[in-house]
Structure formats: structure tokens, C-alpha cells
Motif scaffolding. Structure first.
Motif, short mmCIF file in Angstrom:
data_model
loop_
_atom_site.label_atom_id
_atom_site.label_comp_id
_atom_site.label_asym_id
_atom_site.label_seq_id
_atom_site.Cartn_x
_atom_site.Cartn_y
_atom_site.Cartn_z
N THR A 151 0.87 -1.14 -0.05
CA THR A 151 0.02 0.08 -0.08
C THR A 151 0.90 1.38 -0.13
O THR A 151 0.13 2.47 0.20
N TRP A 152 2.24 1.22 -0.21
CA TRP A 152 3.20 2.41 -0.08
C TRP A 152 2.65 3.53 -0.09
O TRP A 152 2.03 4.22 -0.76
N PHE A 153 2.90 4.20 1.18
CA PHE A 153 2.39 5.51 1.61
C PHE A 153 3.69 6.41 1.95
O PHE A 153 3.44 7.00 3.00
N GLY A 195 -4.26 -9.05 -4.24
CA GLY A 195 -5.30 -7.99 -4.51
C GLY A 195 -6.08 -7.64 -3.23
O GLY A 195 -6.98 -6.75 -3.07
N LEU A 196 -5.85 -8.39 -1.93
CA LEU A 196 -6.72 -8.28 -0.96
C LEU A 196 -5.79 -7.62 0.24
O LEU A 196 -4.69 -8.16 0.33
N GLY A 197 -6.36 -6.38 1.02
CA GLY A 197 -5.29 -5.94 1.86
C GLY A 197 -6.35 -5.69 3.19
O GLY A 197 -7.37 -6.19 3.26
N GLY A 198 -6.02 -4.64 3.96
CA GLY A 198 -6.62 -4.18 5.05
C GLY A 198 -7.08 -5.36 6.00
O GLY A 198 -6.13 -6.02 6.42
N ASP A 199 -8.13 -5.31 6.32
CA ASP A 199 -8.69 -6.25 7.60
C ASP A 199 -8.64 -7.78 6.95
O ASP A 199 -8.72 -8.89 7.51
N THR A 217 -3.15 -4.53 -8.43
CA THR A 217 -1.68 -4.43 -8.88
C THR A 217 -1.95 -5.04 -10.17
O THR A 217 -2.18 -5.80 -10.67
N PRO A 218 -1.02 -4.17 -11.11
CA PRO A 218 -1.02 -4.54 -12.72
C PRO A 218 0.03 -5.77 -12.62
O PRO A 218 0.58 -6.11 -11.74
N ARG A 278 5.17 4.55 -10.60
CA ARG A 278 4.29 4.64 -9.69
C ARG A 278 3.60 3.54 -9.13
O ARG A 278 3.15 2.74 -10.16
N ASN A 279 3.30 3.27 -7.97
CA ASN A 279 2.79 2.23 -7.40
C ASN A 279 1.23 2.17 -7.67
O ASN A 279 0.38 2.99 -6.91
N HIS A 280 0.63 1.45 -8.49
CA HIS A 280 -1.09 1.65 -8.73
C HIS A 280 -1.94 1.22 -7.59
O HIS A 280 -2.65 1.72 -7.46
N VAL A 281 -1.28 0.64 -6.63
CA VAL A 281 -2.07 0.23 -5.32
C VAL A 281 -2.10 1.36 -4.23
O VAL A 281 -2.93 1.40 -3.38
#
Length: 680
Positions: free
Chosen positions: A87-89, A100-104, A581-582, A655-658
Motif C-alpha cells: 500500500t506504499w504511503f 489483491g486483498l488488503g486491510g482487515d 496491482t498490474p 508509480r505504485n498503482h495500489v
């Protein structure tokens, strides 16, 4: 066979070739001799197993691979491993995204117990784990994930460190001291870790880390403003160890302060807002105060294992983790929003072998409590108390050449916010099988089928306020139903021979997939997004191939190829879901010997094409990386290791699409990390 340039790639089709073994020359090394790939024993399951013996798909970073992959955040460390994105911030915060699944839906563990922080609530919140102190990171999908939570439909990430010793050290005192410098952000990091024995059965461990980094340099020049990071972490623990098991405790303090790139707080008369349909950071302001986060967590852990039979059981494991987490978001020098999370998790596993003459497995109980609160201008979630209670089991039945693996979990979640309460009962089950296709188990075919059920969390139910992390005004729905999924995973593996590797295909079909959807309204100068439910489908494939060009007792050279892709669709609206993600691809060549290791690789990421409505695309790119490690033994029990790692050596914009920052900031420019490590 693991990608050594994982920090270079940011997508879901991964192609990587790495030469993890080269030989100076062994004239006796015949082409028909078997060459065994690097198989790790996965411990994120009741019993240690070779990866080829598991129905679940797995990733492991340990040893030299982990040394090269380590970054300042967990997501960046794992990014580029097959099926794993980030999730690179910015340099200060990133969380893993699995298929493709993240968060909780991705559960992050520390030594088998859940991490108690606020990283699930927002992508700009850091995971309270320091990767440079990890000795091993395991990622597991499939039946074994039910041991840790029904919500782990994406998978589990278990970061393992040495805070609580589980064995006596080899000598009275051992340790490592490491220093590294990165050029892209002027980063300086120092690490020290020590193990020792106070008596014949009392082991201790102490470690500490300090990191300081300036604003990150961007490709082509310039810096990403407000992206500096400063981190301090230290911990200590001790254990009583015997031939019947161990029991130990530890204490840790983790503190980091980092700039939230792309976040600028504005007084109301200064605020100008630009937005698109997708709630991403697609605007910049000329005035305002930089937002920084100061995160402090104090945690205390107990772990114990009984390694002798009692009754019908062959052993037992117990873990208890408690944490007091707080992070404060500063708007310039002023305090903005404060997030707190006080909680603990306890779990007990009872192991058995040859139950009814056939079954190996574990039965267990788990309880988690999280007292979460947020106060301030952007407290978009009300204070809530979440309690989860669950019982689970995992069983393995060998029926040579077939092995069956079964997992089941039943639990209850209780959430109270003062004015509202909600209780949910959920259950999940999974069946896996591993078939040896030949007598030597060179080829194995694994498959798993899972039915999972996840109760919505407090944020999805009760959010009501501006959320700067996603640039959205979020609205929860207390009437959300359970999120149910049916998943299938099939994998073919070859672990011996001149060519080794694995091919996996997977699909997850969701009923009532919970996500945020734009309402079209504007509130507090932000686009309004409401949590809603739709049917969804995630599917894809992963490929890893290793061509062992040469292998001897002292040298090796491999060529490794990996590829993975994932698609995610809203089945109700027949539309793609956002931030998937591509396709990615990469190639690397590596040489290993007792004194020297070196590698050169490139990873490419395709242009994002399957876009959600209003989602902006990202261009494709390729990133070049290299590393060299040189080891020198002093003859006095001290080994010195010098290493150099280069990432994005061509200084290409990527650029990270996620990431929610994709329209504001590219990934780091050319970075060279130099380090020295002493092990004694």
C-alpha cells in the motif's frame, strides 16, 4: 527461490529470474545430478513442514534473502514477492496486499500473535513492526490461516523475531551489530542484537535499532517533501528453557515519527479542493501545514511451549500479547487527531500426533480484545471495543501418496461503541490435499478449498467523518451483513532437478464483499464514500521457475523466473475494483559462494489497464537492481559482512498503482545502500 529484488517491483504479475547459486567450477557436477531448490520449513502451521508438503501457497523471507529485502516498512520489505504488493504511503508506512486483498483481510502477526496497532484503519498508518529486527517472515494462505482468524481470507503475514528465546544460545553470548546508509533519503540505521545465557537453562535476548532518514529523493531530482522518517525500537526478553519446552516473557518499545507525504492541513479560508471520482490524493496545495505522525507502542509478550505428551496430546503452545498503542497526527506544531488502541491477544494450541492412529493436528482457543479510540478533527471512527472469541482446529491425514489437510474455525465478534452494539457469529472451514506424483516426491500437486466468513469491523459499520488517509468523507453502515467467500487454490511444484519451481492458480468468489463506493456528494470539501456490499471475484496465477545453471558444494548459479497476475471484479456492476496491482515481470542473476554473493536483476510492471470507474491509470515501468555481499571470517568467532544494494539504478519514474499516493509521488529514485554487519 525467492526474488532478491522485491523492493523494486510494485504490482501483481511478477516475473523474476534470480541466480541464487553459482559455482566456480565443479568438473564432477553432472547435468543429470539432482539439484534441490531452496526449501524452507514453514512454521506458521501446527507442525513444521517443507513448503512442498503444504496445500497452502507460501512465501518465506529468511537469511540472505531477508537481509537484501529489508526496508523501513513491512509492506515495502515484502513487495515483489509472488502475489504480494504494498500500500506504499511513502517511506514511513506501507502494509502488505496479498493477491489483491488488503486491510482487515490480511492478518499481520508478530511471533504468531496479532499486531495491535491502527494500520488497518488507514494506509498512512504504519505497521508497528520493525523489519530490520525480524529473523524470518512467513506469508501463508489456505487452511493454515484459519488458525489465526476467519478474517484472514487474503492470508497471514507472520514476522518472527528473537525477543523470546526458545532455545539456549550456542555460547555464553552471541550477537550481531549492523550499520547501513541509504543514499536516496540520506538514511542512517544502526542495529544491535545480543543473545546469552545466565545459567544452564536461562536464556536472554536484547536488541535495539535507530534510524534517521531525510526526505526521499525522487527520480530525475528533487525530493518528496514531508517524507522523512525517524525510528527507535528496543526490546528485551528471557526464557527458561529445558528439554521439555520453554517459557519466556519480553517487553518492547517501538517509536517512529514520519511525515505523511501528500498530506497538508489547511485553514478553512485557505482550502482549495480538487477531486476526481476515485478518492485518491490527486491534489496539491500551495499553503498549509505538513502533517506528521508520531507513533509509540509499548508491548509485552509471553510465549511458552510444552514439548512432552500429556493425555491425548503431544504438546502445547501458549501465547499472550498485550500492547498500548498511540499515534498522534500533528498539523505543523499543533496536535490534530490522536488514535489509541489498547488490547491483548491470547491463544492456546493443543497439539496431537497420530490421534485415532492417523491424524496429526492442533486444537485451539483464541481471544482478542481491542479498545480503539480516535479524537480530533479527523476522528472518523467513534471509540469502540471489539472482542473476538474463537475455537479452531487443524488436522492432517497422511494417506500416502496423498495427504489431506483440514481446518475449521468458529467464533464470535462483539463490537460496542457506547451508543451501539453488534454481535456476530462466524464460521470458516478449509480442505486441502497434497499429492506426491512420484516416489521421490520430486513433483507434488496441492489444492485447497476454503469457505470463509468475515464480520464487518467497527470502521465499516460506524465510520462517519473526514478521513485524510483516503481523502474521503467515510460513512459506515451498521446493517452490513457478513462477508462470505469461497476460495480455491491449486499448485504444482517441483523441488528437485535442473529446473525447479511452482505454478499456482487461485480464485476467490465473494458474497457481500465490503468496500467504499462514491455517493457523488461532497462533505467537508471531500468526496463522500459509503461502505457498501457487492458480489466480487478475485482470480489470478503465480509462477516461479528456477534454472540451476551450476551447483557445487561451494558455489552456485541459478536463473529464476516468476510471474503473477490478479484480476478483481465487482460482479454486480460488472466493473473492475480499484487499486489492483498490474501485471509484473522481472529477471535476475545471482552468484553465491561462502565468501561472496552477487546479483543483478530487473523487474517490469505493466501499465494498469483494468481500471475501476474514475480510476486513473499508471504507466508501465522497469526497475534495475543489484547487490553484492562479501563475508570475511576473523578466525576468532567473528564474521564481518559488507554489503551493497542498489535499487532503481536507472533512476526511472515509477508509480505504485495500489498506493493512494500514486498521482502525487512516484517511488524512490536511484538508491544505493551500503552496510556492514558483524556476527559473533
Amino acid at each position: 527461490m525467492y526474488t532478491h529484488f522485491s523492493t523494486l517491483s510494485r504490482s501483481t504479475l511478477i516475473l523474476s529470474i534470480s541466480l541464487s547459486a553459482l559455482a566456480t567450477a565443479s568438473a564432477q557436477n553432472h547435468a543429470d545430478e539432482p539439484v534441490r531448490m531452496e526449501n524452507y520449513i514453514v512454521t506458521a502451521s501446527p507442525f513444521s513442514r517443507d513448503q512442498a508438503e503444504l496445500a497452502s501457497a507460501t512465501n518465506v523471507l529468511a537469511g540472505q534473502n531477508l537481509l537484501i529485502a529489508r526496508q523501513s516498512s513491512l509492506g515495502a520489505t515484502l513487495d515483489g514477492q509472488p502475489g504480494i504488493a504494498s500500500t506504499w504511503f511513502g517511506p514511513g508506512a506501507s502494509r502488505p496486499v496479498i493477491r489483491g486483498l488488503g486491510g482487515d483481510r490480511v492478518r499481520v502477526l508478530n511471533n504468531g500473535a496479532g499486531v495491535i496497532d491502527a494500520s488497518v484503519a488507514s494506509p498512512d498508518h504504519a505497521v508497528a513492526i520493525e523489519p530490520l529486527l525480524a529473523r524470518r517472515i512467513e506469508v501463508v494462505r489456505g487452511p493454515a490461516t484459519l488458525l489465526y482468524g476467519s478474517n484472514a481470507v487474503g492470508g497471514i503475514v507472520n514476522v518472527m523475531d528473537a525477543r523470546i528465546p526458545d532455545a539456549m544460545p550456542a555460547s555464553a553470548i552471541t550477537g550481531r551489530v549492523e550499520g547501513r546508509h541509504g543514499t536516496a533519503a540520506g538514511e542512517w540505521t544502526g542495529v544491535a542484537a545480543f543473545d546469552g545465557a545466565l545459567a544452564s537453562s536461562l536464556a536472554w535476548h536484547a536488541e535495539g535499532l535507530r534510524r534517521d532518514a531525510d526526505d526521499m529523493r525522487l527520480p530525475g531530482g528533487g525530493t518528496l517533501e514531508n517524507s522523512a522518517v525517524s525510528t527507535t525500537a528496543y526490546s528485551g526478553g528471557f526464557s527458561f528453557v529445558s528439554n521439555q519446552g520453554y517459557a519466556g516473557i519480553s517487553a518492547r518499545r517501538f517509536e517512529t515519527e514520519y511525515g505523511v507525504a501528500g498530506h497538508t492541513h489547511h485553514d478553512e479560508h485557505e482550502h482549495e479542493h480538487e477531486h476526481e471520482h476515485e478518492h485518491e490524493h490527486e491534489h496539491e496545495h500551495e499553503h498549509g501545514h505538513d502533517v506528521t505522525i508520531r507513533l509509540v507502542e509499548r508491548s509485552y509478550d509471553f510465549a511458552g511451549e510444552l514439548a512432552r505428551p500429556f493425555g491425548i496430546f503431544s504438546g502445547a503452545r501458549a501465547k499472550l500479547a498485550a500492547a498500548d498503542y498511540k499515534h498522534t497526527e500533528f498539523e505543523g506544531a499543533e496536535t490534530g487527531t490522536v488514535f489509541k488502541n489498547k488490547g491483548f491477544e491470547g491463544r492456546l494450541e493443543l497439539l496431537h500426533e497420530k490421534l485415532a492412529g492417523r491424524f496429526d493436528g492442533a486444537w485451539g482457543f483464541q481471544y482478542t480484545r481491542s479498545d480503539f479510540s480516535a479524537f480530533g478533527e479527523e476522528a472518523f471512527v467513534p471509540p469502540s471495543l471489539t472482542q473476538n472469541t474463537a475455537v479452531f482446529l487443524f488436522e492432517e491425514l497422511p494417506l500416502q501418496p496423498l495427504t489431506l489437510q483440514f481446518g475449521a474455525r468458529a467464533g464470535e465478534q462483539k463490537i460496542s461503541t457506547g451508543g451501539a452494539r453488534r454481535n456476530d457469529s462466524v464460521w470458516s472451514a478449509s480442505l486441502g490435499a497434497v499429492l506426491a506424483l512420484d516416489h521421490a516426491k520430486t513433483w507434488t500437486l496441492g489444492a485447497s478449498f476454503a469457505r470463509s466468513e468475515r464480520a464487518p469491523g467497527a470502521q465499516e459499520l460506524f465510520a462517519d467523518g473526514p478521513h485524510a488517509g483516503t481523502n474521503a468523507y467515510e460513512i459506515g453502515d451498521p446493517n452490513l451483513a457478513h462477508e462470505k467467500s469461497l476460495g480455491i487454490d491449486i499448485g504444482l511444484r517441483r523441488k528437485r532437478g535442473r529446473v525447479t519451481g511452482a505454478l499456482a492458480v487461485f480464485a476467490n468468489r465473494f458474497e457481500g464483499f465490503i468496500f467504499e463506493q462514491a455517493t457523488g456528494a461532497i462533505r467537508d470539501d471531500m468526496p463522500e464514500y459509503a461502505y457498501t456490499q457487492r458480489d466480487a471475484l478475485f482470480y489470478g496465477a503465480e509462477l516461479e521457475l528456477v534454472l540451476h545453471l551450476h551447483e557445487s558444494k561451494s558455489h552456485s548459479l541459478d536463473l529464476e523466473f516468476t510471474a503473477d497476475t490478479v484480476r478483481a471484479e465487482d460482479r454486480t456492476a460488472r466493473e473492475s475494483l480499484p487499486r489492483i496491482t498490474p501485471n509484473r515481470a522481472g529477471l535476475a542473476l545471482e552468484y553465491h559462494s561462502p565468501a561472496l554473493s552477487a546479483g543483478l536483476g530487473v523487474q517490469t510492471v505493466a501499465r494498469a489497464r483494468n481500471l475501476a470507474p474514475g480510476e486513473t491509470p499508471t504507466a508501465g515501468y522497469g526497475l534495475l537492481g543489484a547487490h553484492v555481499e562479501w563475508r570475511v571470517a576473523s578466525g576468532r568467532g567473528v564474521e564481518c559482512e559488507l554489503f551493497v544494494r542498489g535499487t532503481n539504478l536507472a533512476d526511472q519514474e515509477a508509480r505504485n498503482h495500489v498506493s493512494f499516493l500514486k498521482d502525487i509521488a512516484p517511488l524512490p529514485g536511484c538508491d544505493v545502500t551500503l552496510g556492514v554487519r558483524l556476527v559473533f
